[in-house]
Design an enzyme around this catalytic site. Structure first.
Site, PDB file in Angstrom:
ATOM      1  N   CYS A 191      -8.764  20.469  63.689  1.00  0.00           N
ATOM      2  CA  CYS A 191      -9.355  21.529  64.673  1.00  0.00           C
ATOM      3  C   CYS A 191     -10.414  20.473  66.152  1.00  0.00           C
ATOM      4  O   CYS A 191      -9.998  21.096  66.798  1.00  0.00           O
ATOM      5  CB  CYS A 191     -10.830  21.915  63.697  1.00  0.00           C
ATOM      6  SG  CYS A 191     -10.454  22.483  62.000  1.00  0.00           S
ATOM      7  N   SER A 235     -10.800  29.025  51.323  1.00  0.00           N
ATOM      8  CA  SER A 235      -9.479  29.026  52.503  1.00  0.00           C
ATOM      9  C   SER A 235      -8.717  29.219  52.161  1.00  0.00           C
ATOM     10  O   SER A 235      -7.948  27.925  51.688  1.00  0.00           O
ATOM     11  CB  SER A 235     -10.076  28.506  53.779  1.00  0.00           C
ATOM     12  OG  SER A 235      -8.947  28.790  54.591  1.00  0.00           O
ATOM     13  N   ALA A 236      -7.560  30.375  52.368  1.00  0.00           N
ATOM     14  CA  ALA A 236      -6.616  30.477  51.394  1.00  0.00           C
ATOM     15  C   ALA A 236      -4.966  29.967  51.716  1.00  0.00           C
ATOM     16  O   ALA A 236      -4.920  28.852  51.156  1.00  0.00           O
ATOM     17  CB  ALA A 236      -5.931  32.216  51.575  1.00  0.00           C
ATOM     18  N   ASN A 251     -11.871  16.727  54.470  1.00  0.00           N
ATOM     19  CA  ASN A 251     -10.705  16.693  54.486  1.00  0.00           C
ATOM     20  C   ASN A 251     -10.271  15.749  55.855  1.00  0.00           C
ATOM     21  O   ASN A 251      -9.083  16.025  55.679  1.00  0.00           O
ATOM     22  CB  ASN A 251     -10.952  18.044  55.880  1.00  0.00           C
ATOM     23  CG  ASN A 251     -11.985  17.906  57.155  1.00  0.00           C
ATOM     24  OD1 ASN A 251     -12.560  17.629  56.751  1.00  0.00           O
ATOM     25  ND2 ASN A 251     -11.875  18.362  58.020  1.00  0.00           N
TER      26      ASN A 251
END
Ligand code: PLP
Length: 394
Positions: free
Chosen positions: A342, A210-211, A162
């Site tokens: 995050c 994950s959408a 990511n």
């Protein structure tokens, strides 16, 4: 051009109109909307309508991933999917012969895997090996192979990183796990929509999605659990989702997830066409940034390299800390990131960057730019102008 330019798609992709339409159709006050978004477990007509919507969404997503609908479990997002995968497999495979099963993962996984693994260790439920990546942001299969023990029950390696965009070969890692008698899980959150994923053809037992990373809504994700995979539900209660994940389903979220996936990931051809478009933009951005003497590329994602996702660029800007980069960019109208979202509320340098050998000081100056479905070339040009002016000032 827009007044704000958004270059943080890996944190969350702005909602696609196809998903927005579903939300309107489900969350409005009309009778149709009330039925669409009713409790999918109720026996009345509204409930049956909601159930039909939920199952249609599951079928759409299953077709895209080439799996059977009952192998897809709707979750509250990929953090839950990742946690469930680790805890669910360990709980299913703990036994008198193997009371503390062994898991292998990497030292630069997303926290949803990394901290779940740490938690399993802290609770005494599993032993974990964290295989470090190479400088390029890839984990070597030989290093993973060396970590297997007789007690290993699961290997979890992310499909795409990511922060760095580095890709892992799911075939290679899945085969490795299976040769050793272990299951294979992959966090495919960032890969979904950028690479065609045919899960039936891959040696993958569990996978997380994950959408909101593909322009759907937040709070809805998927866990793929291949049929007959040992898995003990992580969330227990009402027994929804075939008993695999209790909790009243988010029908609206599932339908919006399916709608956007159908628009953006309909076929391998449409996925690779969009990936090519993004890669050209990424190459332009990466190459231009690298001509700036202050820039140190975090990983070498040169033009044409297909070892990396087509939409992420990660660089360090020596002498300018991430926080300054983000705030200056924000003032100038650009949304960018210093690392993974995050951890962006903390000043800690990225664990992943340090794991690939970047010094703490340089890691504190990281900048992640990520592109998506409505990024245009003029937006890249505008960012590059801003960036060069900024580095001249500092
Ligand atoms: N895994 C990866 C690779 C991610 O990038 C993210 C989001 O940052 C997650 C898991 C967590 O996803 P969610 O926000 O749906 O909980």
């Amino acid at each position: 051009m827009r007044s704000r330019i958004y270059l943080d798609y890996a944190a969350t992709a702005p909602l696609h109109p196809a998903a927005a339409q579903v939300i309107e159709d489900y969350l409005g006050a009309s009778a149709a909307a009330r039925a669409n978004n009713s409790n999918a477990n109720s026996l009345h007509s509204e409930g049956r309508q909601a159930f039909a919507n939920l199952e249609a969404a599951r079928k759409t997503l299953a077709d895209i991933l080439n799996v059977r609908p009952f192998e897809l479990v709707f979750t509250g997002g990929a953090t839950e999917s990742d946690n469930s995968a680790l805890f669910g497999v360990v709980a299913a495979l703990r036994s008198a012969q193997n009371p503390v099963p062994h898991i292998i993962t990497t030292s630069f996984e997303h926290d949803a895997i990394y901290k779940a693994a740490k938690q399993l260790e802290a609770l005494g439920l599993a032993r974990v090996s964290y295989v470090p990546p190479q400088k390029s942001g890839h984990v070597h299969a030989e290093d993973v192979a060396a970590a297997f023990t007789k007690e290993t029950v699961l290997l979890s390696v992310m499909a795409a990183h990511n922060e760095l965009g580095s890709l892992h070969d799911l075939q290679e890692f899945g085969n490795l796990a299976h040769e050793q008698g272990a299951l294979f899980h992959t966090d495919a959150v960032q890969a979904f929509g950028k690479l065609a994923l045919n899960l039936s053809d891959l040696p993958v037992d569990l996978a997380s999605f994950s959408a909101h990373k593909i322009a759907g809504p937040k709070g809805i994700g998927l866990l793929y659990v291949r049929s007959h995979t040992p898995f003990k539900p992580f969330l227990v209660g009402g027994g929804q989702e075939g008993g695999q994940r209790s909790g009243t389903q988010n029908v609206c979220g599932a339908a919006a997830f399916a709608a956007v996936a159908e628009k953006l990931c309909a076929s391998p051809a449409s996925i690779s066409q969009e990936a090519r478009r993004l890669q050209l933009l990424r190459d332009k951005l990466y190459e231009a940034l690298c001509t700036n003497p202050r820039v140190v590329a975090s990983v070498p994602c040169e033009a044409g390299s297909n070892n990396y996702l087509p939409h992420i660029v990660n660089v360090c800007v020596s002498g300018i800390e991430s926080e300054t980069l983000i705030l200056q960019a924000d003032l100038a109208g650009f949304a960018v990131s210093g690392g993974s979202a995050c951890s962006s509320h903390s000043l800690d340098p990225s664990r992943s960057l340090q794991e690939i050998g970047i010094s703490r000081d340089l890691a504190l100056c990281s900048l992640r730019l990520s592109l998506g479905w409505d990024t245009s070339e003029s937006e890249i040009d505008a960012f590059l102008d801003f960036f060069n002016q900024l580095t001249d000032k500092f």
